[in-house]
Design a protein around this motif. Structure first.
Motif, PDB file in Angstrom:
ATOM      1  N   UNK A 141      11.063  22.395  80.579  1.00 47.15           N
ATOM      2  CA  UNK A 141      11.185  21.714  81.865  1.00 47.15           C
ATOM      3  C   UNK A 141      11.154  22.775  82.954  1.00 47.15           C
ATOM      4  N   UNK A 142      10.642  22.401  84.117  1.00 42.63           N
ATOM      5  CA  UNK A 142      10.500  23.355  85.211  1.00 42.63           C
ATOM      6  C   UNK A 142      11.227  22.835  86.441  1.00 42.63           C
ATOM      7  N   UNK A 176       8.504  27.749  92.107  1.00 43.51           N
ATOM      8  CA  UNK A 176       9.134  27.505  90.819  1.00 43.51           C
ATOM      9  C   UNK A 176      10.403  28.330  90.741  1.00 43.51           C
ATOM     10  N   UNK A 177      11.535  27.673  90.519  1.00 45.01           N
ATOM     11  CA  UNK A 177      12.814  28.362  90.513  1.00 45.01           C
ATOM     12  C   UNK A 177      13.220  28.811  89.112  1.00 45.01           C
ATOM     13  N   UNK A 178      12.910  27.993  88.086  1.00 41.61           N
ATOM     14  CA  UNK A 178      13.349  28.348  86.736  1.00 41.61           C
ATOM     15  C   UNK A 178      12.595  27.531  85.697  1.00 41.61           C
ATOM     16  N   UNK A 179      12.256  28.186  84.608  1.00 35.94           N
ATOM     17  CA  UNK A 179      11.730  27.499  83.428  1.00 35.94           C
ATOM     18  C   UNK A 179      12.904  27.247  82.499  1.00 35.94           C
ATOM     19  N   UNK A 180      13.117  26.001  82.121  1.00 36.22           N
ATOM     20  CA  UNK A 180      14.289  25.623  81.342  1.00 36.22           C
ATOM     21  C   UNK A 180      13.866  25.282  79.920  1.00 36.22           C
ATOM     22  N   UNK A 181      14.472  25.949  78.947  1.00 34.84           N
ATOM     23  CA  UNK A 181      14.185  25.708  77.533  1.00 34.84           C
ATOM     24  C   UNK A 181      15.503  25.560  76.781  1.00 34.84           C
ATOM     25  N   UNK A 182      15.443  24.940  75.599  1.00 33.30           N
ATOM     26  CA  UNK A 182      16.655  24.759  74.801  1.00 33.30           C
ATOM     27  C   UNK A 182      16.778  25.872  73.776  1.00 33.30           C
ATOM     28  N   UNK A 183      18.028  26.222  73.477  1.00 31.65           N
ATOM     29  CA  UNK A 183      18.298  27.394  72.663  1.00 31.65           C
ATOM     30  C   UNK A 183      17.848  27.290  71.224  1.00 31.65           C
ATOM     31  N   UNK A 184      17.826  26.081  70.649  1.00 31.32           N
ATOM     32  CA  UNK A 184      17.454  25.929  69.240  1.00 31.32           C
ATOM     33  C   UNK A 184      16.096  25.252  69.103  1.00 31.32           C
ATOM     34  N   UNK A 185      15.214  25.504  70.043  1.00 35.49           N
ATOM     35  CA  UNK A 185      13.915  24.849  70.060  1.00 35.49           C
ATOM     36  C   UNK A 185      13.040  25.184  68.870  1.00 35.49           C
ATOM     37  N   UNK A 186      12.204  24.205  68.486  1.00 36.66           N
ATOM     38  CA  UNK A 186      11.257  24.395  67.395  1.00 36.66           C
ATOM     39  C   UNK A 186      10.022  23.547  67.664  1.00 36.66           C
ATOM     40  N   UNK A 187       9.030  23.658  66.799  1.00 36.42           N
ATOM     41  CA  UNK A 187       7.769  22.946  66.989  1.00 36.42           C
ATOM     42  C   UNK A 187       7.985  21.438  67.048  1.00 36.42           C
ATOM     43  N   UNK A 188       7.237  20.783  67.938  1.00 35.63           N
ATOM     44  CA  UNK A 188       7.193  19.320  68.064  1.00 35.63           C
ATOM     45  C   UNK A 188       8.518  18.700  68.491  1.00 35.63           C
ATOM     46  N   UNK A 248      21.053  29.773  88.724  1.00 41.11           N
ATOM     47  CA  UNK A 248      20.276  29.418  87.540  1.00 41.11           C
ATOM     48  C   UNK A 248      21.042  28.405  86.688  1.00 41.11           C
ATOM     49  N   UNK A 249      20.315  27.768  85.753  1.00 37.83           N
ATOM     50  CA  UNK A 249      20.928  26.773  84.881  1.00 37.83           C
ATOM     51  C   UNK A 249      21.070  27.325  83.471  1.00 37.83           C
ATOM     52  N   UNK A 250      22.222  27.032  82.854  1.00 39.47           N
ATOM     53  CA  UNK A 250      22.475  27.430  81.477  1.00 39.47           C
ATOM     54  C   UNK A 250      22.812  26.203  80.643  1.00 39.47           C
ATOM     55  N   UNK A 251      22.378  26.221  79.378  1.00 40.65           N
ATOM     56  CA  UNK A 251      22.675  25.131  78.454  1.00 40.65           C
ATOM     57  C   UNK A 251      24.161  25.135  78.114  1.00 40.65           C
ATOM     58  N   UNK A 252      24.808  23.962  78.246  1.00 49.86           N
ATOM     59  CA  UNK A 252      26.243  23.876  77.980  1.00 49.86           C
ATOM     60  C   UNK A 252      26.585  22.863  76.899  1.00 49.86           C
ATOM     61  N   UNK A 253      25.650  21.977  76.546  1.00 52.96           N
ATOM     62  CA  UNK A 253      25.968  20.964  75.537  1.00 52.96           C
ATOM     63  C   UNK A 253      24.696  20.417  74.914  1.00 52.96           C
ATOM     64  N   UNK A 254      24.806  20.032  73.650  1.00 50.92           N
ATOM     65  CA  UNK A 254      23.745  19.326  72.932  1.00 50.92           C
ATOM     66  C   UNK A 254      24.312  17.980  72.508  1.00 50.92           C
ATOM     67  N   UNK A 255      23.656  16.893  72.903  1.00 48.07           N
ATOM     68  CA  UNK A 255      24.153  15.550  72.632  1.00 48.07           C
ATOM     69  C   UNK A 255      23.290  14.875  71.577  1.00 48.07           C
ATOM     70  N   UNK A 256      23.950  14.270  70.583  1.00 51.24           N
ATOM     71  CA  UNK A 256      23.256  13.539  69.533  1.00 51.24           C
ATOM     72  C   UNK A 256      24.014  12.247  69.250  1.00 51.24           C
ATOM     73  N   UNK A 257      23.295  11.206  68.846  1.00 48.50           N
ATOM     74  CA  UNK A 257      23.932   9.934  68.524  1.00 48.50           C
ATOM     75  C   UNK A 257      24.784  10.082  67.268  1.00 48.50           C
TER      76      UNK A 257
END
Length: 249
Positions: A28-29, A75-87, A127-136
């Motif tokens: 996300x940008x 563009x201020x920041x490119x946002x990615x998740x820490x445990x990212x993987x393909x697809x 800047x933005x930092x990842x603070x939580x991962x939400x799952x059902x």
């Protein structure tokens, strides 16, 4: 952009097929608008007036033929998740809080399309930092959790438009939505699951971006739910926050 969120003069744009470290991982940008304050504050009204004046002046210059390019944003920041993987398809759903300090990004392809949503918070340096991962809590592969997300203050509503319902999950792809709340300690906790009775198979409730929250009201689309006997008609469920228990006994 696969999804767009707006907060003040900042725009959050999803790019769910962006190749970060692997194909289809997603990103996300964040774009900062012209003369946009970083946070809402007492000077915002004057800042908006300045922005409006610059915008009108720019429009006049364009009309006179002096410039031919639109207002620029950076563009201020490119946002990615820490445990990212393909697809993962991170960025397919995005939302930003009104004060611009919290970002919610969905990655419905995570873990064989079980899905997850990620919360980012603005730090002191902007800047933005990842603070939580939400799952059902009852999520499983194929639910497509977090394909679409909505955020209002300390309440997040997250879709799972391919989740099944009924005895032994016999009603396939009816869809559902989950409510998470931020506690005083800053933790995000699942507080409700929304899956109204009467949904038909393949109703895909909360699919195609049909999800919104404001205060104590959630509106969720179910674009394949039959309406008055006519299939494939756009329908919606409006649910008061006070009555989630009616759908989540």
């Amino acid at each position: 952009g696969s999804a767009i969120g707006l907060s003040g003069r900042d725009a959050l744009v999803g790019a769910d097929n962006d190749e970060v470290d692997a194909e289809g991982q997603g990103a996300a940008y964040l774009f900062a608008g012209l003369s946009a304050p970083a946070n809402l504050c007492a000077e915002c009204e004057q800042s908006y007036a300045d922005f409006e004046a610059q915008f009108l002046a720019r429009q006049s210059e364009m009309a006179a033929g002096n410039v031919d390019d639109p207002l620029e944003v950076s563009e201020a920041q490119r946002i990615v998740h820490g445990d990212g993987s393909a697809d993962d398809a991170f960025g397919h759903g995005v939302a930003a809080s009104d004060d611009g300090n919290t970002i919610l990004v969905g990655a419905f392809g995570t873990n064989l399309f079980q899905g997850a949503a990620y919360v980012f918070e603005r730090q002191d340096d902007g800047t933005f930092e990842e603070v939580a991962k939400l799952m059902a809590s009852d999520g499983k592969a194929g639910d497509s959790f977090a394909g679409y997300v909505a955020l209002d203050g300390d309440i997040a509503v997250i879709s799972a438009h391919r989740q099944d319902a009924g005895p032994n999950a016999s009603l396939v792809n009816t869809g559902a939505a989950y409510v998470f709340e931020r506690t005083d300690a800053g933790e995000w906790v699942e507080t409700a699951k929304i899956q109204p009775p009467g949904l038909e198979p393949f109703a895909l409730m909360s699919g195609s971006g049909g999800i919104a929250v404001q205060g104590d009201t959630v509106v969720i689309g179910a674009y394949n739910q039959p309406c008055e006997g006519v299939p494939f008609n756009q329908t919606a469920h409006e649910i008061s926050y006070d009555y989630y228990s009616e759908y989540n006994p």
